[in-house]
Design a protein around this motif. Sequence first.
Motif, short mmCIF file in Angstrom:
data_model
loop_
_atom_site.label_atom_id
_atom_site.label_comp_id
_atom_site.label_asym_id
_atom_site.label_seq_id
_atom_site.Cartn_x
_atom_site.Cartn_y
_atom_site.Cartn_z
N MET A 67 25.10 -56.76 -44.54
CA MET A 67 25.54 -56.13 -43.28
C MET A 67 27.04 -56.19 -43.09
N THR A 85 29.68 -53.30 -43.49
CA THR A 85 29.33 -52.42 -44.60
C THR A 85 28.70 -51.17 -44.00
N LEU A 87 25.63 -50.36 -44.21
CA LEU A 87 24.40 -50.86 -43.59
C LEU A 87 24.70 -51.50 -42.24
N SER A 90 25.50 -48.91 -39.48
CA SER A 90 24.32 -48.28 -38.89
C SER A 90 23.62 -49.23 -37.91
#
Length: 126
Positions: A67, A85, A87, A90
């Motif tokens: 993350m 990141t 990920l 999001s």
Amino acid sequence: MFNTANPYNLNCPSRDVLDLVGGKWAILILCCLQQGPVRTGILMRSVGGISQKMLTQTLREMEHNGMIERISHPEVPPRVEYRLTALGRSLSELARAMEQWVVANYPAIMAERARHQASGHGKGRG
């Protein structure tokens, strides 16, 4: 081994991920990192009430799960920053939405707590 995540299954490793991303510290850290890379000290000051131990533990878990990214700058004294990141970005959108929901609904929630306490139906967090 599980082929798909099933957080309702007690033995599924996705429960660990749910525990991490559903925790208050991870949510607040994700929101703080939305603006870009942040040093540990700034995170510590931004997230009121978090201990150094809990901050370090949460950052490590978030890094281990992809993350966030830890960036070490080869300087004296050493400088470390953390950034989201793809990920993490999001997930940070969901965390921000939860934060905004709490802020928008805080007065109504506090009024309900007071109403329940006054009626003797239990204790709310205060």
